[in-house]
Design an enzyme around this catalytic site. Structure first.
Site, mmCIF file in Angstrom:
data_model
loop_
_atom_site.group_PDB
_atom_site.id
_atom_site.type_symbol
_atom_site.label_atom_id
_atom_site.label_comp_id
_atom_site.label_asym_id
_atom_site.label_seq_id
_atom_site.Cartn_x
_atom_site.Cartn_y
_atom_site.Cartn_z
ATOM 1 C CD GLU A 153 71.047 -3.729 -5.544
ATOM 2 O OE1 GLU A 153 70.076 -3.405 -4.857
ATOM 3 O OE2 GLU A 153 71.691 -2.909 -6.240
ATOM 4 C CB CYS A 187 67.833 0.772 -10.855
ATOM 5 S SG CYS A 187 69.351 -0.157 -11.103
ATOM 6 C CG HIS A 209 61.280 -16.414 -3.523
ATOM 7 N ND1 HIS A 209 62.446 -16.762 -2.897
ATOM 8 C CD2 HIS A 209 61.302 -17.011 -4.733
ATOM 9 C CE1 HIS A 209 63.145 -17.561 -3.702
ATOM 10 N NE2 HIS A 209 62.491 -17.718 -4.823
HETATM 11 ZN ZN ZN Z 1 68.106 -3.471 -8.175
#
Ligand code: ZN
Length: 146
Positions: free
Chosen positions: A134, A29, A74
């Protein structure tokens, strides 16, 4: 007997697609990557309007969902102290920064504490909780008591 003051709550769902990284994350991450984030925006009021609603859902769409579309959709979201930010912003001015490492928890907190109060000025509602999916398996929330 103690009386309990209730409130009314509505939740609007909205999906956007963003890049981010979790600076100093112990694993992958820390890399620049992206998600299809699903926001659950909880709005609360003490009273209902004349039609019996917290507020027209279209108002939430026009205000908060639009803000998300205009500001985060975006785009790459980085922590303002991320050392990548200055260089990346030069290459792509659409990169945005927030005052926290952009985990889902902190994106939710930023919306509730910093963004919503400026968007809801003059409206009889508050954004009290944001839950962000997420991935299909992981979500995070930030909430304030009303
Ligand atoms: Zn992430």
């Amino acid at each position: 007997m103690k009386s309990v003051m209730g409130n009314y709550q509505i939740v609007r769902k909205h999906e956007i697609h963003c890049g981010h990284r979790v600076y100093q994350h112990e694993n992958k991450c820390n890399n620049l990557h992206g998600h299809s984030y699903i926001f659950h925006l909880k709005c609360v009021s003490k009273d209902l309007d004349s039609l019996g609603r917290v507020i027209d859902f279209a108002v939430i769409k026009d205000i908060v969902c639009k803000w998300l579309d205009d500001n985060w959709d975006h785009k790459m979201i980085l922590w303002e102290d991320d050392p990548m930010l200055p260089e990346l912003s030069k290459l792509d001015p659409s990169v945005v920064s927030i005052p926290y490492n952009p985990t889902a928890e902190n994106l939710a907190r930023h919306l509730v504490e910093n963004i919503a109060p400026t968007l809801f000025v003059g409206l009889p509602i508050s954004l009290t909780e944001v839950n962000i999916e997420e991935t299909s398996k992981c979500s995070a929330s930030y909430a304030i008591s009303n």
